[in-house]
Design a protein around this motif. Sequence first.
Motif, PDB file in Angstrom:
ATOM      1  N   SER A   1       0.848  -1.204   0.000  1.00 48.30           N
ATOM      2  CA  SER A   1       0.000   0.000   0.000  1.00 48.30           C
ATOM      3  C   SER A   1       0.879   1.248   0.000  1.00 48.30           C
ATOM      4  O   SER A   1       0.859   2.049   0.920  1.00 48.30           O
ATOM      5  CB  SER A   1      -0.914  -0.013   1.213  1.00 48.30           C
ATOM      6  OG  SER A   1      -1.696  -1.165   1.224  1.00 48.30           O
ATOM      7  N   ASN A   2       1.639   1.419  -1.066  1.00 51.84           N
ATOM      8  CA  ASN A   2       2.627   2.477  -1.184  1.00 51.84           C
ATOM      9  C   ASN A   2       1.983   3.743  -1.741  1.00 51.84           C
ATOM     10  O   ASN A   2       1.408   3.727  -2.833  1.00 51.84           O
ATOM     11  CB  ASN A   2       3.749   1.981  -2.094  1.00 51.84           C
ATOM     12  CG  ASN A   2       4.836   2.984  -2.294  1.00 51.84           C
ATOM     13  OD1 ASN A   2       4.603   4.063  -2.809  1.00 51.84           O
ATOM     14  ND2 ASN A   2       6.031   2.605  -1.894  1.00 51.84           N
ATOM     15  N   LEU A   3       2.095   4.835  -0.994  1.00 50.58           N
ATOM     16  CA  LEU A   3       1.506   6.119  -1.373  1.00 50.58           C
ATOM     17  C   LEU A   3       1.998   6.592  -2.741  1.00 50.58           C
ATOM     18  O   LEU A   3       1.224   7.070  -3.562  1.00 50.58           O
ATOM     19  CB  LEU A   3       1.835   7.151  -0.293  1.00 50.58           C
ATOM     20  CG  LEU A   3       1.112   8.477  -0.265  1.00 50.58           C
ATOM     21  CD1 LEU A   3      -0.383   8.281  -0.074  1.00 50.58           C
ATOM     22  CD2 LEU A   3       1.669   9.347   0.852  1.00 50.58           C
ATOM     23  N   GLY A   4       3.281   6.434  -3.019  1.00 52.22           N
ATOM     24  CA  GLY A   4       3.844   6.857  -4.297  1.00 52.22           C
ATOM     25  C   GLY A   4       3.326   6.041  -5.465  1.00 52.22           C
ATOM     26  O   GLY A   4       3.007   6.581  -6.527  1.00 52.22           O
ATOM     27  N   ARG A   5       3.231   4.746  -5.281  1.00 55.76           N
ATOM     28  CA  ARG A   5       2.738   3.865  -6.344  1.00 55.76           C
ATOM     29  C   ARG A   5       1.278   4.203  -6.668  1.00 55.76           C
ATOM     30  O   ARG A   5       0.889   4.290  -7.828  1.00 55.76           O
ATOM     31  CB  ARG A   5       2.866   2.399  -5.919  1.00 55.76           C
ATOM     32  CG  ARG A   5       2.637   1.424  -7.047  1.00 55.76           C
ATOM     33  CD  ARG A   5       2.953  -0.013  -6.656  1.00 55.76           C
ATOM     34  NE  ARG A   5       4.289  -0.149  -6.072  1.00 55.76           N
ATOM     35  CZ  ARG A   5       4.544  -0.761  -4.910  1.00 55.76           C
ATOM     36  NH1 ARG A   5       3.578  -1.302  -4.210  1.00 55.76           N
ATOM     37  NH2 ARG A   5       5.775  -0.841  -4.453  1.00 55.76           N
ATOM     38  N   VAL A   6       0.477   4.404  -5.631  1.00 55.70           N
ATOM     39  CA  VAL A   6      -0.934   4.759  -5.834  1.00 55.70           C
ATOM     40  C   VAL A   6      -1.038   6.105  -6.540  1.00 55.70           C
ATOM     41  O   VAL A   6      -1.855   6.289  -7.442  1.00 55.70           O
ATOM     42  CB  VAL A   6      -1.700   4.757  -4.490  1.00 55.70           C
ATOM     43  CG1 VAL A   6      -3.094   5.320  -4.651  1.00 55.70           C
ATOM     44  CG2 VAL A   6      -1.749   3.354  -3.913  1.00 55.70           C
ATOM     45  N   PHE A   7      -0.185   7.058  -6.142  1.00 54.06           N
ATOM     46  CA  PHE A   7      -0.175   8.376  -6.777  1.00 54.06           C
ATOM     47  C   PHE A   7       0.060   8.240  -8.280  1.00 54.06           C
ATOM     48  O   PHE A   7      -0.634   8.855  -9.090  1.00 54.06           O
ATOM     49  CB  PHE A   7       0.914   9.247  -6.138  1.00 54.06           C
ATOM     50  CG  PHE A   7       0.959  10.658  -6.639  1.00 54.06           C
ATOM     51  CD1 PHE A   7       0.120  11.625  -6.106  1.00 54.06           C
ATOM     52  CD2 PHE A   7       1.842  11.036  -7.638  1.00 54.06           C
ATOM     53  CE1 PHE A   7       0.154  12.940  -6.561  1.00 54.06           C
ATOM     54  CE2 PHE A   7       1.891  12.336  -8.104  1.00 54.06           C
ATOM     55  CZ  PHE A   7       1.042  13.289  -7.556  1.00 54.06           C
ATOM     56  N   GLU A   8       1.034   7.413  -8.652  1.00 50.63           N
ATOM     57  CA  GLU A   8       1.354   7.221 -10.071  1.00 50.63           C
ATOM     58  C   GLU A   8       0.252   6.476 -10.817  1.00 50.63           C
ATOM     59  O   GLU A   8      -0.091   6.834 -11.939  1.00 50.63           O
ATOM     60  CB  GLU A   8       2.692   6.490 -10.204  1.00 50.63           C
ATOM     61  CG  GLU A   8       3.860   7.350  -9.773  1.00 50.63           C
ATOM     62  CD  GLU A   8       5.178   6.602  -9.657  1.00 50.63           C
ATOM     63  OE1 GLU A   8       5.170   5.348  -9.601  1.00 50.63           O
ATOM     64  OE2 GLU A   8       6.225   7.281  -9.615  1.00 50.63           O
ATOM     65  N   VAL A   9      -0.329   5.464 -10.197  1.00 47.19           N
ATOM     66  CA  VAL A   9      -1.392   4.677 -10.841  1.00 47.19           C
ATOM     67  C   VAL A   9      -2.633   5.534 -11.085  1.00 47.19           C
ATOM     68  O   VAL A   9      -3.282   5.415 -12.132  1.00 47.19           O
ATOM     69  CB  VAL A   9      -1.745   3.435  -9.994  1.00 47.19           C
ATOM     70  CG1 VAL A   9      -3.041   2.786 -10.454  1.00 47.19           C
ATOM     71  CG2 VAL A   9      -0.605   2.432 -10.026  1.00 47.19           C
ATOM     72  N   LEU A  10      -2.959   6.410 -10.140  1.00 44.39           N
ATOM     73  CA  LEU A  10      -4.180   7.209 -10.259  1.00 44.39           C
ATOM     74  C   LEU A  10      -3.985   8.527 -11.008  1.00 44.39           C
ATOM     75  O   LEU A  10      -4.944   9.271 -11.203  1.00 44.39           O
ATOM     76  CB  LEU A  10      -4.765   7.486  -8.869  1.00 44.39           C
ATOM     77  CG  LEU A  10      -5.326   6.276  -8.140  1.00 44.39           C
ATOM     78  CD1 LEU A  10      -5.773   6.635  -6.735  1.00 44.39           C
ATOM     79  CD2 LEU A  10      -6.462   5.640  -8.926  1.00 44.39           C
ATOM     80  N   GLU A  11      -2.751   8.796 -11.426  1.00 47.87           N
ATOM     81  CA  GLU A  11      -2.495  10.032 -12.168  1.00 47.87           C
ATOM     82  C   GLU A  11      -3.367  10.058 -13.417  1.00 47.87           C
ATOM     83  O   GLU A  11      -3.402   9.105 -14.193  1.00 47.87           O
ATOM     84  CB  GLU A  11      -1.022  10.138 -12.548  1.00 47.87           C
ATOM     85  CG  GLU A  11      -0.665  11.484 -13.130  1.00 47.87           C
ATOM     86  CD  GLU A  11       0.827  11.631 -13.346  1.00 47.87           C
ATOM     87  OE1 GLU A  11       1.235  12.765 -13.577  1.00 47.87           O
ATOM     88  OE2 GLU A  11       1.563  10.637 -13.296  1.00 47.87           O
ATOM     89  N   GLY A  12      -4.114  11.127 -13.586  1.00 49.50           N
ATOM     90  CA  GLY A  12      -5.031  11.257 -14.709  1.00 49.50           C
ATOM     91  C   GLY A  12      -6.418  10.710 -14.421  1.00 49.50           C
ATOM     92  O   GLY A  12      -7.358  11.004 -15.139  1.00 49.50           O
TER      93      GLY A  12
END
Length: 142
Positions: free
Chosen positions: A70-81
Amino acid sequence: MAQMNRENPKISFQDIEHFEQKFNIIFPKDYAEFLLNSNGGNPKESAFKTNFNDGEGVVNKFYGIGNMKSNLGRVFEVLEGEIPEEFISIANDPGGNEILLGISEGYYGKVYFWIHDIESEDEMDNMFILAGSFTAFFNSLY
């Protein structure tokens, strides 16, 4: 006041600063303190009231910084856009909806619920405010 059942590995203030620089954001102070204290994880009290349809939601987990699922950075990148750029996802519910934190003027520090399967003409038609601050949202969990 809500408590955490399980926390992610501890991080430092420098870890938060590095994350903020990498993603060009500045966390609200209360959320940064939450990250320092627990770095996300599973809340003991997880239900929250929504202001639409007299509903209720559940926090599945809060995302953290570091090498974890549950990595904040990974989620940020996946949800970009997918989510408006004025927000970052800080948690999710069991159905794949996201709890967002405002990171830009006008929304800064406010917490919203983003429902992924509502078709929207405006990018915020599927978002509903939950609290005016992260602390208010966290303390409202039951």
